[in-house]
Design an enzyme around this catalytic site. Sequence first.
Site, PDB file in Angstrom:
ATOM      1  N   ASP A  34       0.842  -1.203   0.000  1.00 54.85           N
ATOM      2  CA  ASP A  34       0.000   0.000   0.000  1.00 54.85           C
ATOM      3  C   ASP A  34       0.874   1.249   0.000  1.00 54.85           C
ATOM      4  O   ASP A  34       1.990   1.234   0.510  1.00 54.85           O
ATOM      5  CB  ASP A  34      -0.903  -0.030   1.250  1.00 54.85           C
ATOM      6  CG  ASP A  34      -2.029   0.981   1.168  1.00 54.85           C
ATOM      7  OD1 ASP A  34      -2.320   1.482   0.064  1.00 54.85           O
ATOM      8  OD2 ASP A  34      -2.614   1.296   2.221  1.00 54.85           O
ATOM      9  N   ASN A  82     -10.442  -2.666  -5.746  1.00 59.19           N
ATOM     10  CA  ASN A  82      -9.561  -1.854  -6.612  1.00 59.19           C
ATOM     11  C   ASN A  82     -10.026  -1.944  -8.051  1.00 59.19           C
ATOM     12  O   ASN A  82     -10.109  -0.970  -8.783  1.00 59.19           O
ATOM     13  CB  ASN A  82      -8.106  -2.369  -6.606  1.00 59.19           C
ATOM     14  CG  ASN A  82      -7.362  -2.150  -5.309  1.00 59.19           C
ATOM     15  OD1 ASN A  82      -6.427  -2.875  -5.018  1.00 59.19           O
ATOM     16  ND2 ASN A  82      -7.754  -1.171  -4.533  1.00 59.19           N
TER      17      ASN A  82
HETATM   18  C1  FPP Z   1      -1.875   0.126  -3.376  1.00 57.88           C
HETATM   19  O1  FPP Z   1      -1.474   1.457  -3.431  1.00 57.88           O
HETATM   20  C2  FPP Z   1      -1.327  -0.626  -4.506  1.00 57.88           C
HETATM   21  C3  FPP Z   1      -2.057  -1.193  -5.513  1.00 57.88           C
HETATM   22  C4  FPP Z   1      -3.517  -1.112  -5.566  1.00 57.88           C
HETATM   23  C5  FPP Z   1      -1.439  -1.869  -6.640  1.00 57.88           C
HETATM   24  C6  FPP Z   1      -0.259  -2.711  -6.303  1.00 57.88           C
HETATM   25  C7  FPP Z   1       0.612  -2.840  -7.479  1.00 57.88           C
HETATM   26  C8  FPP Z   1       1.946  -2.896  -7.424  1.00 57.88           C
HETATM   27  C9  FPP Z   1       2.703  -2.906  -6.184  1.00 57.88           C
HETATM   28  C10 FPP Z   1       2.775  -2.921  -8.642  1.00 57.88           C
HETATM   29  C11 FPP Z   1       2.621  -4.075  -9.524  1.00 57.88           C
HETATM   30  C12 FPP Z   1       2.564  -5.403  -8.874  1.00 57.88           C
HETATM   31  C13 FPP Z   1       2.861  -6.510  -9.509  1.00 57.88           C
HETATM   32  C14 FPP Z   1       2.684  -7.819  -8.840  1.00 57.88           C
HETATM   33  C15 FPP Z   1       3.365  -6.490 -10.865  1.00 57.88           C
HETATM   34  P1  FPP Z   1      -2.564   2.597  -3.555  1.00 57.88           P
HETATM   35  O2  FPP Z   1      -2.685   2.960  -4.979  1.00 57.88           O
HETATM   36  O3  FPP Z   1      -3.821   2.168  -2.879  1.00 57.88           O
HETATM   37  O4  FPP Z   1      -1.848   3.734  -2.740  1.00 57.88           O
HETATM   38  P2  FPP Z   1      -2.520   4.893  -1.879  1.00 57.88           P
HETATM   39  O5  FPP Z   1      -3.265   4.215  -0.759  1.00 57.88           O
HETATM   40  O6  FPP Z   1      -1.344   5.686  -1.396  1.00 57.88           O
HETATM   41  O7  FPP Z   1      -3.416   5.673  -2.801  1.00 57.88           O
END
Ligand code: FPP
Length: 272
Positions: A34, A82
Amino acid sequence: MQATVPAGLDRKEAEVYERLDPDRLPKHIAIIMDGNGRWARRRHLPRIAGHRAGVASVRSTVETASRVGIPALTLYAFSEENWKKRPKSEVDFLMGLLCRYLKAEVPTLNKNNIRLEYIGRQQELPPLVQEKMQWAREATGHNTGMLLTLALNYSARSELVDAFRSMVEAAANNGGLQHLKIDEEAVAQNLYTRHLPDPDLVIRTSGEMRLSNFLLWQLAYAEIYVTPTLWPEFRGVHLLEGIAEYQKRERRYGGLTDSLSHNSNHSKMDRS
Ligand code: FPP
């Protein structure tokens, strides 16, 4: 016992590893990745820049976990929420990023003897993404080292719904509902994670104190480690710091501490 540092760890990782007891490593670590969006916002970048940067964190974490001998690592890459609630452009970017990750990473996974699996409602993902996922799973299927599971379009509540449905269907197809037997073992055997032990440790980055519909059944007795580090800044050394914190905890599974218990059946950290 003093740990012999495994090959491939950098100096900072080696320093943390030396404090660990190699006989009490978690058998399964789950991570809620996250903070990609916040990382990007702090740099005045679009959210997708945070996701892109998060791939280096995935790479570092997977390699370090495998090098130190963690048997299973599960990463929450994206939830059903998501997938359904984020703008299409962001979801499309994440799908493309996943495909590029799989294509680029399979040789490294093979080099490190890592097998890839998935949990989540894969059938709802775009067909091309499903094809790439299946290709990567098959291309790493012969590996015998760490099992890396990516949670994609995953929701713990949907997983439980799917488990109950499959138990009912199986009973209906095998002589009728009078044969339906529901107990903890039956539920566990019908979860997406039936091939995995429950996680001993769950790590969440970016300081949020929530499980966010992740492995709700399986995390019943897991130790929770929340770090303020945002996912794009998370590296193998942070994983090892989480393991060091885990090793300081006392796991009781609802029982008493050994000093209070007269007939404790297992040592403090050992589940087996
Ligand atoms: C949460 O951060 C992250 C995600 C919803 C996506 C996770 C993806 C990756 C780590 C990269 C790709 C992964 C792979 C396996 C190729 P957020 O967007 O919710 O962050 P925020 O809470 O700060 O808005």
